[in-house]
Design a protein around this motif. Structure first.
Motif, PDB file in Angstrom:
ATOM      1  N   ASP A  94     -61.568 -26.447 -92.592  1.00  0.00           N
ATOM      2  CA  ASP A  94     -60.933 -25.869 -93.839  1.00  0.00           C
ATOM      3  C   ASP A  94     -59.467 -25.529 -93.720  1.00  0.00           C
ATOM      4  O   ASP A  94     -58.775 -26.038 -92.597  1.00  0.00           O
ATOM      5  N   ASP A  95     -58.924 -24.606 -94.528  1.00  0.00           N
ATOM      6  CA  ASP A  95     -57.393 -24.297 -94.813  1.00  0.00           C
ATOM      7  C   ASP A  95     -57.184 -23.726 -93.472  1.00  0.00           C
ATOM      8  O   ASP A  95     -55.761 -23.368 -93.145  1.00  0.00           O
ATOM      9  N   HIS A  96     -57.860 -23.086 -92.749  1.00  0.00           N
ATOM     10  CA  HIS A  96     -57.850 -22.332 -91.625  1.00  0.00           C
ATOM     11  C   HIS A  96     -57.989 -22.953 -90.173  1.00  0.00           C
ATOM     12  O   HIS A  96     -58.300 -22.254 -89.235  1.00  0.00           O
ATOM     13  N   ASP A  97     -58.382 -24.233 -90.192  1.00  0.00           N
ATOM     14  CA  ASP A  97     -58.955 -25.220 -89.054  1.00  0.00           C
ATOM     15  C   ASP A  97     -60.088 -24.669 -88.670  1.00  0.00           C
ATOM     16  O   ASP A  97     -60.439 -24.771 -87.474  1.00  0.00           O
ATOM     17  N   ASN A  98     -61.008 -24.051 -89.547  1.00  0.00           N
ATOM     18  CA  ASN A  98     -62.340 -23.770 -89.109  1.00  0.00           C
ATOM     19  C   ASN A  98     -63.355 -24.832 -89.240  1.00  0.00           C
ATOM     20  O   ASN A  98     -63.313 -25.516 -89.933  1.00  0.00           O
ATOM     21  N   LEU A  99     -64.268 -25.224 -88.206  1.00  0.00           N
ATOM     22  CA  LEU A  99     -65.033 -26.042 -88.081  1.00  0.00           C
ATOM     23  C   LEU A  99     -66.481 -25.452 -88.293  1.00  0.00           C
ATOM     24  O   LEU A  99     -67.609 -26.156 -87.948  1.00  0.00           O
ATOM     25  N   ASP A 100     -66.547 -24.349 -88.863  1.00  0.00           N
ATOM     26  CA  ASP A 100     -68.033 -23.647 -88.651  1.00  0.00           C
ATOM     27  C   ASP A 100     -69.045 -24.477 -89.570  1.00  0.00           C
ATOM     28  O   ASP A 100     -70.424 -24.668 -89.249  1.00  0.00           O
ATOM     29  N   TRP A 101     -68.780 -25.339 -90.570  1.00  0.00           N
ATOM     30  CA  TRP A 101     -69.360 -26.133 -91.404  1.00  0.00           C
ATOM     31  C   TRP A 101     -70.045 -27.265 -90.637  1.00  0.00           C
ATOM     32  O   TRP A 101     -70.798 -27.616 -90.712  1.00  0.00           O
ATOM     33  N   LEU A 102     -69.416 -27.640 -89.617  1.00  0.00           N
ATOM     34  CA  LEU A 102     -69.749 -28.856 -88.664  1.00  0.00           C
ATOM     35  C   LEU A 102     -70.543 -28.210 -87.707  1.00  0.00           C
ATOM     36  O   LEU A 102     -71.963 -28.785 -87.390  1.00  0.00           O
ATOM     37  N   LEU A 103     -70.344 -27.204 -87.218  1.00  0.00           N
ATOM     38  CA  LEU A 103     -71.162 -26.605 -86.063  1.00  0.00           C
ATOM     39  C   LEU A 103     -72.400 -26.122 -86.365  1.00  0.00           C
ATOM     40  O   LEU A 103     -73.276 -25.842 -85.455  1.00  0.00           O
ATOM     41  N   SER A 104     -72.724 -26.113 -87.772  1.00  0.00           N
ATOM     42  CA  SER A 104     -74.126 -25.415 -88.440  1.00  0.00           C
ATOM     43  C   SER A 104     -74.763 -26.303 -88.642  1.00  0.00           C
ATOM     44  O   SER A 104     -76.023 -26.235 -89.210  1.00  0.00           O
ATOM     45  N   GLN A 105     -74.578 -27.731 -88.422  1.00  0.00           N
ATOM     46  CA  GLN A 105     -75.433 -28.668 -89.187  1.00  0.00           C
ATOM     47  C   GLN A 105     -76.135 -29.245 -88.055  1.00  0.00           C
ATOM     48  O   GLN A 105     -75.612 -29.540 -86.791  1.00  0.00           O
ATOM     49  N   PRO A 106     -77.382 -29.635 -88.203  1.00  0.00           N
ATOM     50  CA  PRO A 106     -78.463 -30.228 -87.258  1.00  0.00           C
ATOM     51  C   PRO A 106     -78.229 -31.635 -86.858  1.00  0.00           C
ATOM     52  O   PRO A 106     -77.789 -32.315 -87.954  1.00  0.00           O
ATOM     53  N   ILE A 107     -78.246 -31.815 -85.533  1.00  0.00           N
ATOM     54  CA  ILE A 107     -77.756 -33.201 -85.242  1.00  0.00           C
ATOM     55  C   ILE A 107     -78.640 -33.687 -84.118  1.00  0.00           C
ATOM     56  O   ILE A 107     -78.780 -32.718 -83.207  1.00  0.00           O
ATOM     57  N   ASP A 108     -78.850 -34.924 -83.854  1.00  0.00           N
ATOM     58  CA  ASP A 108     -79.681 -35.481 -82.675  1.00  0.00           C
ATOM     59  C   ASP A 108     -78.645 -35.979 -81.559  1.00  0.00           C
ATOM     60  O   ASP A 108     -78.001 -36.923 -82.154  1.00  0.00           O
ATOM     61  N   GLU A 109     -78.521 -35.136 -80.650  1.00  0.00           N
ATOM     62  CA  GLU A 109     -77.503 -35.541 -79.704  1.00  0.00           C
ATOM     63  C   GLU A 109     -77.585 -37.043 -78.988  1.00  0.00           C
ATOM     64  O   GLU A 109     -76.775 -37.505 -78.546  1.00  0.00           O
ATOM     65  N   ASP A 110     -78.795 -37.501 -79.041  1.00  0.00           N
ATOM     66  CA  ASP A 110     -79.237 -38.939 -78.786  1.00  0.00           C
ATOM     67  C   ASP A 110     -79.371 -39.912 -79.841  1.00  0.00           C
ATOM     68  O   ASP A 110     -79.756 -41.079 -79.817  1.00  0.00           O
ATOM     69  N   GLY A 111     -79.239 -39.455 -81.151  1.00  0.00           N
ATOM     70  CA  GLY A 111     -79.611 -40.158 -82.157  1.00  0.00           C
ATOM     71  C   GLY A 111     -78.455 -41.090 -82.612  1.00  0.00           C
ATOM     72  O   GLY A 111     -77.408 -41.315 -81.572  1.00  0.00           O
ATOM     73  N   PRO A 112     -78.615 -41.844 -83.669  1.00  0.00           N
ATOM     74  CA  PRO A 112     -77.608 -43.085 -84.148  1.00  0.00           C
ATOM     75  C   PRO A 112     -76.153 -42.406 -83.963  1.00  0.00           C
ATOM     76  O   PRO A 112     -75.780 -41.291 -84.398  1.00  0.00           O
ATOM     77  N   MET A 113     -75.363 -43.404 -83.552  1.00  0.00           N
ATOM     78  CA  MET A 113     -73.748 -43.198 -83.687  1.00  0.00           C
ATOM     79  C   MET A 113     -73.590 -41.840 -82.799  1.00  0.00           C
ATOM     80  O   MET A 113     -72.456 -41.223 -83.313  1.00  0.00           O
ATOM     81  N   ASN A 114     -73.988 -41.574 -81.831  1.00  0.00           N
ATOM     82  CA  ASN A 114     -73.953 -40.270 -81.243  1.00  0.00           C
ATOM     83  C   ASN A 114     -72.658 -40.140 -80.355  1.00  0.00           C
ATOM     84  O   ASN A 114     -72.135 -41.240 -80.188  1.00  0.00           O
ATOM     85  N   TYR A 115     -72.058 -38.896 -80.061  1.00  0.00           N
ATOM     86  CA  TYR A 115     -70.852 -38.749 -79.402  1.00  0.00           C
ATOM     87  C   TYR A 115     -71.035 -39.248 -77.784  1.00  0.00           C
ATOM     88  O   TYR A 115     -70.074 -40.154 -77.333  1.00  0.00           O
ATOM     89  N   GLY A 116     -72.162 -39.204 -77.299  1.00  0.00           N
ATOM     90  CA  GLY A 116     -72.368 -39.696 -75.713  1.00  0.00           C
ATOM     91  C   GLY A 116     -72.001 -41.064 -75.674  1.00  0.00           C
ATOM     92  O   GLY A 116     -71.429 -41.754 -74.773  1.00  0.00           O
ATOM     93  N   ASP A 117     -72.591 -41.622 -76.455  1.00  0.00           N
ATOM     94  CA  ASP A 117     -72.799 -43.180 -76.442  1.00  0.00           C
ATOM     95  C   ASP A 117     -71.278 -43.713 -76.777  1.00  0.00           C
ATOM     96  O   ASP A 117     -70.842 -44.646 -76.024  1.00  0.00           O
ATOM     97  N   PHE A 118     -70.446 -43.048 -77.862  1.00  0.00           N
ATOM     98  CA  PHE A 118     -69.129 -43.602 -78.318  1.00  0.00           C
ATOM     99  C   PHE A 118     -68.277 -43.056 -77.009  1.00  0.00           C
ATOM    100  O   PHE A 118     -67.529 -43.867 -76.479  1.00  0.00           O
TER     101      PHE A 118
END
Length: 183
Positions: free
Chosen positions: A17-41
């Motif tokens: 957002d305009d204040h460099d806030n990422l709350d929108w991202l950190l509140s979303q459910p994600i599977d850490e081992d799911g498709p296109m995950n950060y660890g594999d990348f």
């Protein structure tokens, strides 16, 4: 070895957002081992590249209370500001990505170069013909304003997509710059 912009965005195309806030991202459910995950990348990444705003966000949110810099791999911060690196693995550079191409490739040691953020820096890499793909996780959120995902005119080609819980994940290659419309 590839130059890759791996990030997340809101449905309306903002990284923060305009204040460099990422709350929108950190509140979303994600599977850490799911498709296109950060660890594999990240397993294929040899160098992290970022602009000053991303660097400062990491300092303010990740390097707190005595926590170390989050990346052991070489990190390059593109900025014209005078900053002091908080870790020996950080290099502060200025100029265009093309000015540092060989240095980035050498530091990556045959692995990928990750353009962490922001969007303007990723677009500079694209303009220098140094961006192979954009891997983006799109959250079911709109902000209406903020830091844009990619503030340049480019055509992209969808290469793959999947769903990871709340996120639509997609990988695009760049087809080329898009001409500005005639006035």
């Amino acid at each position: 070895m590839a130059f890759r912009y791996y990030t997340a965005t809101t449905l309306d195309g903002f990284l923060a957002d305009d204040h460099d806030n990422l709350d929108w991202l950190l509140s979303q459910p994600i599977d850490e081992d799911g498709p296109m995950n950060y660890g594999d990348f990240f397993a294929d990444v040899g160098v992290a590249v970022m602009g000053h705003t991303t660097y400062q966000w990491l300092l303010d949110h990740e390097v707190t209370d005595g926590k170390p810099w989050p990346y052991e791999i070489p990190s390059f911060v593109f900025t014209h500001r005078g900053i002091s690196p908080v870790a020996e693995s950080i290099s502060v550079v200025s100029g265009s990505p093309a000015d540092h191409r060989d240095r980035l490739l050498d530091a990556a040691g045959g692995k990928d170069v990750w353009i962490v953020g922001g969007g303007d820096l990723a677009a500079q890499f694209a303009e220098a013909d140094m961006l192979d793909d954009i891997i983006v996780s799109i959250a079911p959120v709109t902000l209406g304003a903020g830091r844009p995902l990619f503030p340049r005119r480019f055509d992209l080609e969808l290469q793959e997509f999947d769903r990871n819980k709340a996120f639509l994940c997609a990988r695009y290659t760049l087809a080329g710059p898009r001409e500005s419309p005639a006035p």
